[in-house]
Each structure stands twice: as structure tokens, then as C-alpha cells.
Design a protein around this motif. Sequence first.
Motif, PDB file in Angstrom:
ATOM      1  N   GLU A  42       1.016  -0.885   0.022  1.00 14.70           N
ATOM      2  CA  GLU A  42      -0.069  -0.433   0.072  1.00 14.70           C
ATOM      3  C   GLU A  42       0.872   0.929   0.245  1.00 14.70           C
ATOM      4  O   GLU A  42       0.473   2.167  -0.950  1.00 14.70           O
ATOM      5  CB  GLU A  42      -0.819   0.200   1.444  1.00 14.70           C
ATOM      6  CG  GLU A  42      -2.542  -0.871   1.670  1.00 14.70           C
ATOM      7  CD  GLU A  42      -2.967  -1.105   2.410  1.00 14.70           C
ATOM      8  OE1 GLU A  42      -3.854  -1.211   2.120  1.00 14.70           O
ATOM      9  OE2 GLU A  42      -2.182  -0.761   3.528  1.00 14.70           O
ATOM     10  N   ARG A  43       2.040   1.554   0.425  1.00 10.52           N
ATOM     11  CA  ARG A  43       2.667   1.987   0.796  1.00 10.52           C
ATOM     12  C   ARG A  43       3.579   2.406  -0.751  1.00 10.52           C
ATOM     13  O   ARG A  43       3.540   3.758  -1.337  1.00 10.52           O
ATOM     14  CB  ARG A  43       3.811   2.036   1.561  1.00 10.52           C
ATOM     15  CG  ARG A  43       3.497   2.450   3.497  1.00 10.52           C
ATOM     16  CD  ARG A  43       4.477   2.513   4.234  1.00 10.52           C
ATOM     17  NE  ARG A  43       5.187   0.948   4.384  1.00 10.52           N
ATOM     18  CZ  ARG A  43       5.063   0.153   6.042  1.00 10.52           C
ATOM     19  NH1 ARG A  43       3.675   0.749   6.769  1.00 10.52           N
ATOM     20  NH2 ARG A  43       5.275  -0.435   5.355  1.00 10.52           N
ATOM     21  N   GLU A  44       3.538   1.528  -1.203  1.00 12.92           N
ATOM     22  CA  GLU A  44       4.415   1.620  -2.713  1.00 12.92           C
ATOM     23  C   GLU A  44       3.791   2.482  -3.274  1.00 12.92           C
ATOM     24  O   GLU A  44       4.126   2.769  -3.757  1.00 12.92           O
ATOM     25  CB  GLU A  44       4.753   0.520  -3.122  1.00 12.92           C
ATOM     26  CG  GLU A  44       6.183  -0.315  -2.364  1.00 12.92           C
ATOM     27  CD  GLU A  44       6.802  -1.860  -2.602  1.00 12.92           C
ATOM     28  OE1 GLU A  44       7.443  -2.143  -2.165  1.00 12.92           O
ATOM     29  OE2 GLU A  44       5.231  -2.104  -3.209  1.00 12.92           O
ATOM     30  N   VAL A  45       2.605   1.595  -3.483  1.00 13.37           N
ATOM     31  CA  VAL A  45       1.346   2.263  -4.424  1.00 13.37           C
ATOM     32  C   VAL A  45       0.491   3.543  -4.248  1.00 13.37           C
ATOM     33  O   VAL A  45      -0.056   4.504  -5.254  1.00 13.37           O
ATOM     34  CB  VAL A  45       0.520   1.380  -4.972  1.00 13.37           C
ATOM     35  CG1 VAL A  45       1.022  -0.304  -6.144  1.00 13.37           C
ATOM     36  CG2 VAL A  45      -0.786   0.803  -4.098  1.00 13.37           C
ATOM     37  N   GLY A  46       0.655   3.898  -3.356  1.00 10.35           N
ATOM     38  CA  GLY A  46      -0.024   4.934  -2.332  1.00 10.35           C
ATOM     39  C   GLY A  46      -1.233   5.123  -2.237  1.00 10.35           C
ATOM     40  O   GLY A  46      -1.657   6.056  -2.200  1.00 10.35           O
ATOM     41  N   LEU A  59     -10.928  -6.875  -0.043  1.00 10.25           N
ATOM     42  CA  LEU A  59     -10.173  -5.664  -0.933  1.00 10.25           C
ATOM     43  C   LEU A  59     -11.040  -4.182  -1.813  1.00 10.25           C
ATOM     44  O   LEU A  59     -12.237  -4.700  -2.020  1.00 10.25           O
ATOM     45  CB  LEU A  59      -9.348  -6.116  -2.050  1.00 10.25           C
ATOM     46  CG  LEU A  59      -8.169  -7.124  -1.901  1.00 10.25           C
ATOM     47  CD1 LEU A  59      -8.293  -8.188  -1.258  1.00 10.25           C
ATOM     48  CD2 LEU A  59      -7.856  -8.206  -3.752  1.00 10.25           C
ATOM     49  N   THR A  60     -10.267  -2.917  -1.485  1.00 10.24           N
ATOM     50  CA  THR A  60     -10.518  -1.937  -1.656  1.00 10.24           C
ATOM     51  C   THR A  60     -11.351  -2.146  -3.518  1.00 10.24           C
ATOM     52  O   THR A  60     -10.609  -3.223  -4.247  1.00 10.24           O
ATOM     53  CB  THR A  60     -10.093  -0.577  -1.482  1.00 10.24           C
ATOM     54  OG1 THR A  60      -8.686  -0.778  -2.413  1.00 10.24           O
ATOM     55  CG2 THR A  60      -9.665  -0.253  -0.349  1.00 10.24           C
ATOM     56  N   PRO A  61     -11.526  -1.244  -4.251  1.00  6.48           N
ATOM     57  CA  PRO A  61     -11.399  -1.350  -5.960  1.00  6.48           C
ATOM     58  C   PRO A  61     -10.205  -1.367  -5.945  1.00  6.48           C
ATOM     59  O   PRO A  61      -9.786  -1.909  -7.106  1.00  6.48           O
ATOM     60  CB  PRO A  61     -12.190  -0.233  -5.839  1.00  6.48           C
ATOM     61  CG  PRO A  61     -13.673  -0.235  -4.958  1.00  6.48           C
ATOM     62  CD  PRO A  61     -12.660  -0.342  -3.977  1.00  6.48           C
ATOM     63  N   ALA A  62      -9.313  -0.614  -6.294  1.00  9.87           N
ATOM     64  CA  ALA A  62      -8.455  -0.445  -6.047  1.00  9.87           C
ATOM     65  C   ALA A  62      -7.004  -1.887  -5.643  1.00  9.87           C
ATOM     66  O   ALA A  62      -6.419  -2.529  -7.006  1.00  9.87           O
ATOM     67  CB  ALA A  62      -7.317   0.340  -5.273  1.00  9.87           C
ATOM     68  N   GLY A  63      -7.559  -2.163  -5.066  1.00  6.87           N
ATOM     69  CA  GLY A  63      -6.788  -3.716  -4.964  1.00  6.87           C
ATOM     70  C   GLY A  63      -7.081  -4.707  -5.484  1.00  6.87           C
ATOM     71  O   GLY A  63      -6.200  -5.641  -5.782  1.00  6.87           O
ATOM     72  N   VAL A  65      -8.929  -4.531  -8.968  1.00  8.76           N
ATOM     73  CA  VAL A  65      -7.642  -3.631  -9.620  1.00  8.76           C
ATOM     74  C   VAL A  65      -6.060  -5.078  -9.381  1.00  8.76           C
ATOM     75  O   VAL A  65      -6.103  -5.156 -10.626  1.00  8.76           O
ATOM     76  CB  VAL A  65      -8.259  -2.698 -10.156  1.00  8.76           C
ATOM     77  CG1 VAL A  65      -7.100  -2.565 -11.686  1.00  8.76           C
ATOM     78  CG2 VAL A  65      -8.984  -2.204 -10.897  1.00  8.76           C
ATOM     79  N   LEU A  66      -5.738  -4.158  -9.133  1.00  8.95           N
ATOM     80  CA  LEU A  66      -4.201  -4.732  -8.698  1.00  8.95           C
ATOM     81  C   LEU A  66      -4.126  -6.339  -8.562  1.00  8.95           C
ATOM     82  O   LEU A  66      -3.421  -7.089  -8.994  1.00  8.95           O
ATOM     83  CB  LEU A  66      -4.135  -4.097  -7.457  1.00  8.95           C
ATOM     84  CG  LEU A  66      -1.756  -4.010  -7.855  1.00  8.95           C
ATOM     85  CD1 LEU A  66      -1.440  -3.582  -8.584  1.00  8.95           C
ATOM     86  CD2 LEU A  66      -1.394  -3.157  -6.328  1.00  8.95           C
ATOM     87  N   ALA A  67      -5.056  -6.966  -7.881  1.00  6.89           N
ATOM     88  CA  ALA A  67      -5.568  -8.217  -7.998  1.00  6.89           C
ATOM     89  C   ALA A  67      -5.379  -9.087  -8.606  1.00  6.89           C
ATOM     90  O   ALA A  67      -4.398 -10.349  -9.129  1.00  6.89           O
ATOM     91  CB  ALA A  67      -6.360  -8.386  -6.961  1.00  6.89           C
ATOM     92  N   GLY A  68      -5.876  -8.214  -9.373  1.00  6.20           N
ATOM     93  CA  GLY A  68      -6.137  -8.795 -11.066  1.00  6.20           C
ATOM     94  C   GLY A  68      -4.981  -8.784 -11.999  1.00  6.20           C
ATOM     95  O   GLY A  68      -4.473 -10.457 -12.607  1.00  6.20           O
ATOM     96  N   TYR A  69      -4.141  -7.524 -11.483  1.00  2.98           N
ATOM     97  CA  TYR A  69      -2.981  -7.940 -12.857  1.00  2.98           C
ATOM     98  C   TYR A  69      -1.634  -8.953 -11.671  1.00  2.98           C
ATOM     99  O   TYR A  69      -1.089  -9.220 -12.423  1.00  2.98           O
ATOM    100  CB  TYR A  69      -2.209  -6.680 -12.635  1.00  2.98           C
ATOM    101  CG  TYR A  69      -2.758  -5.668 -13.630  1.00  2.98           C
ATOM    102  CD1 TYR A  69      -2.419  -5.577 -15.080  1.00  2.98           C
ATOM    103  CD2 TYR A  69      -4.002  -4.912 -13.314  1.00  2.98           C
ATOM    104  CE1 TYR A  69      -2.855  -4.691 -15.351  1.00  2.98           C
ATOM    105  CE2 TYR A  69      -4.305  -3.740 -13.978  1.00  2.98           C
ATOM    106  CZ  TYR A  69      -4.120  -3.748 -15.497  1.00  2.98           C
ATOM    107  OH  TYR A  69      -4.224  -2.457 -16.716  1.00  2.98           O
TER     108      TYR A  69
END
Length: 338
Positions: A42-46, A59-63, A65-69
Motif C-alpha cells: 500500500e505504501r508503494e502504490v500510495g 479488497l478495495t476497488p484499487a486492491g 484491480v491490482l490483484a487481477g494484474y
Amino acid sequence: MEIDPRRLLVLHEVAVRGGVMRAAEALHLTASAVSQQLAQLEREVGLALIDRSQRRVALTPAGRVLAGYAGRIEEELSEARRELTRFTELLAGPVSIAAFPTVIRHLVLPALVTLAERHPQVAPRVHELYGAPALRELRLGGIDLAITEQDADEPVPTHSALVSHPLYVDEYRIVAPPGWAEIPRAVTDLGGMPWIAGPADQACGQALERLAALHGFTPRRAHVIEEFPPTLSMVAAGHGVAIVPSLALLEVPAGEVVVTGISNVGARSLSVVTRISRARSGEPGPVQAVVIAALREAAQALGARVGKRYGTPRRRRFTWGAVGGGAGAVSRRGPGGR
């Protein structure tokens, strides 16, 4: 923005397994270590990737998305590892095999002996896991091969990520108590008898349903038992007849149950299921291939052993096409396995 791919793997495991504790178990880490990795990511992606406002980690919406990648990256890395095996002269590395007890005893153990002799650098790890949980772990990458069963007359469902490799056709036998005055000799004798039946969603339960429908009788299910050892104990004690596969009878002492000569009972199909490799168009990787070859060699020897003990029942021929030898075919099975 620098993202550590190892932390992406942690996020991916939390997403697919639905929580920190399960992800920690799969990664062989502590829950605290997983939480620390997520916080650092989380600190790395802000951005907040985990919704901590709920009792259960989500997971949040951003989480998401990133989990899919992260999932796609892990898939590519796994594919790369499998492909790189082609460039080594010596087959080596870990391979995890999920199976159920009768198969572990009679197929997996002989295959392990073969692998140790011919491919000593291959490191197999056996998990007693079967049915839907095994296929889920296979899709998630937690295991490399799953041995499955299904009634040979049942249609084979498919999954886009999995492919089934035929292994063995295990004939059903009808067994009866040795103390009965009248032992059933034909299907017509079975109508009014009590049954030690398998659950309806399992192969032997489906076989009984099919046999009854084919011959026009309603089975009297006196008991419903999932595992074969207690099923055979119930039969030996005189509580009813049962349908069991031949493998379940190999370790039963002579005379403990009566194996009837009733034919046309059917069979269960055993298959090895692997993930589909895009680069190989459904063919297993090199390490998986030698494991499958060892299992098939064990199956051939087992078939000769079973045939010598029980003979071959007169029945219609089961073809491998019926058990889905092509890409995408997987075995259907409910919870529990034997």
C-alpha cells in the motif's frame, strides 16, 4: 512507482483465498507477515488496497484491480518456469499430487518408486485432497496434478483452465455378506435387499441409481456411507449389499465379503487433471508428464493384478472418449473421496 512483485503474489493469494489467514497458510507465512507485506505494498502504490473497516478482510476497488494484474503475472511466471524445464537435460523440481486413499495406496505409491528410480531429482509431494477442493487448489496453483474419479456413465463437465488425462477404469463389484443364506447371483435378486449406499453425488451412489433405473427397481438404502472401509465392514457384518470399485477390495481378507458374479455394473473412471498450458496447447509440462507416465505404468500393473484376482466382468466396453481425454475435460465429484 516501484512495485515489488513478491508482494503482488501476497495480494493475489489474499484475493483468491478470501482472507489473510488462508493466504498465510498457502504461502507458509504467519498472518502478521502477510499483513506487513500488504501494508508495504500500500505504501508503494500510495493507495489503500485492503478495506479494514469490516470484520472480514476485503479488497478495495484499487486492491481488486491490482490483484487481477497480480494473478496474470503469477500465471505468466508459472508458465515461464514450466517452459524453462525444457532446456534442462535433467528433470528436476517439486511436483504436488492430490489424490484420495485408494489411489494413494495402489497407484501413487508405486509411481513414487518409479520416479525415485528414473527421475531422482523430481520431488513429489502427496496431498490427501479430492473433489472440488482439489480442483480449486489445482486452478489456484497450490497443486500440480489432481487424481479424480467419476462414474464412467456420467457426462464429463469442462473447465477452461483444466485438462484431464485418462488413467484407469476401475470396475464396480457388488459385494454381499458371507453369512447370508441367499447370496444374490443376478440383478433381479437385488430389488428387495438392503443397500449400504454411497452418497448420491459420488461415483458409487450414481452407479447404484443408474443400475436401479436400468433394471426397474427402487433400492432400499438402509445405510449411506461415504468411505469404503466402513462400507465393507457394514457388508461383512450382514447389514446389506454394496457397490464398490475393485481397488477397494484389494486389501480385504478373503472371505470377509462375498464378491458376487453380477456383471454389467459399470465402472468409475480415474483421471489425472492438470492445468492447461497455453504454450503446450493442453499438454502437461515435462515434470508433470513423467509423473503421469509413472502413474499410468502403475495403473497397467494394477489392471493385471485386479484381472488375475477377479477376472474381467462381461460388460459393454467403456471408451476413453467417455471420460474426456481432450482439453478442458475434468472429473466431477462431490466432497469426499476414497
